[in-house]
Design a protein around this motif. Structure first.
Motif, PDB file in Angstrom:
ATOM      1  N   LEU A   1       0.827  -1.197   0.000  1.00  0.00           N
ATOM      2  CA  LEU A   1       0.000   0.000   0.000  1.00  0.00           C
ATOM      3  C   LEU A   1       0.868   1.256   0.000  1.00  0.00           C
ATOM      4  O   LEU A   1       0.605   2.205  -0.744  1.00  0.00           O
ATOM      5  CB  LEU A   1      -0.937  -0.002   1.207  1.00  0.00           C
ATOM      6  N   LEU A   2       1.913   1.258   0.799  1.00  0.00           N
ATOM      7  CA  LEU A   2       2.833   2.381   0.853  1.00  0.00           C
ATOM      8  C   LEU A   2       3.549   2.570  -0.484  1.00  0.00           C
ATOM      9  O   LEU A   2       3.711   3.699  -0.954  1.00  0.00           O
ATOM     10  CB  LEU A   2       3.846   2.175   1.984  1.00  0.00           C
ATOM     11  N   ILE A   3       3.928   1.499  -1.124  1.00  0.00           N
ATOM     12  CA  ILE A   3       4.586   1.578  -2.431  1.00  0.00           C
ATOM     13  C   ILE A   3       3.638   2.153  -3.483  1.00  0.00           C
ATOM     14  O   ILE A   3       4.015   3.011  -4.274  1.00  0.00           O
ATOM     15  CB  ILE A   3       5.125   0.193  -2.848  1.00  0.00           C
TER      16      ILE A   3
ATOM     17  N   THR B   1       2.012   6.702  -6.838  1.00  0.00           N
ATOM     18  CA  THR B   1       0.941   7.578  -7.298  1.00  0.00           C
ATOM     19  C   THR B   1       1.286   9.043  -7.060  1.00  0.00           C
ATOM     20  O   THR B   1       1.085   9.888  -7.935  1.00  0.00           O
ATOM     21  CB  THR B   1      -0.383   7.231  -6.588  1.00  0.00           C
ATOM     22  N   VAL B   2       1.823   9.349  -5.894  1.00  0.00           N
ATOM     23  CA  VAL B   2       2.214  10.724  -5.589  1.00  0.00           C
ATOM     24  C   VAL B   2       3.307  11.180  -6.548  1.00  0.00           C
ATOM     25  O   VAL B   2       3.263  12.295  -7.085  1.00  0.00           O
ATOM     26  CB  VAL B   2       2.675  10.853  -4.119  1.00  0.00           C
ATOM     27  N   TRP B   3       4.302  10.340  -6.791  1.00  0.00           N
ATOM     28  CA  TRP B   3       5.373  10.688  -7.717  1.00  0.00           C
ATOM     29  C   TRP B   3       4.819  10.912  -9.120  1.00  0.00           C
ATOM     30  O   TRP B   3       5.215  11.834  -9.816  1.00  0.00           O
ATOM     31  CB  TRP B   3       6.437   9.587  -7.746  1.00  0.00           C
TER      32      TRP B   3
END
Length: 115
Positions: A10-12, A17-19
């Motif tokens: 989930l963190l990945i 997505t943010v990047w």
């Protein structure tokens, strides 16, 4: 153990997505905006993002196949860098276009030679 197997992917995914959604500007775009900003500044015209937008979008020919689109985020970032310069640096940049390009390139394009 289940939390790590769930949280790590989930963190990945969130990080990717943010990047992906962050704006990424090419060095060519940065150089173009710096040159335009310094030309406007040296000529004594307004160097606001709105002034830059008028020039960029106004230079598109009606028959051009690839029109240049204004990137407001890059123009605003350049304006922020300009405001962070000292008054002495701003005065020097207004007088010499090359020193303007050098000052802004140091911040926006570190390690790149200025022409």
């Amino acid at each position: 153990m289940l939390k790590i197997k769930f949280l790590l992917p989930l963190l990945i995914v969130i990080s990717a997505t943010v990047w992906w959604l962050m704006p990424h500007y090419s060095d060519e775009d940065k150089g173009y905006y710096i040159a335009m900003f310094c030309t406007l500044t040296h000529d004594g015209r307004g160097n606001t993002p709105k002034d830059m937008q008028q020039i960029i979008e106004g230079s598109n020919s009606d028959y051009a196949l690839q029109k240049i689109h204004f990137q407001a985020g890059l123009a605003e970032h350049l304006q922020t860098i300009w405001q962070d310069l000292s008054p002495e640096q701003q005065q020097q940049a207004r007088q010499e276009s090359l020193s303007c390009r050098r000052l802004l390139s140091e911040k926006l394009l570190p390690g790149q030679p200025v022409q």
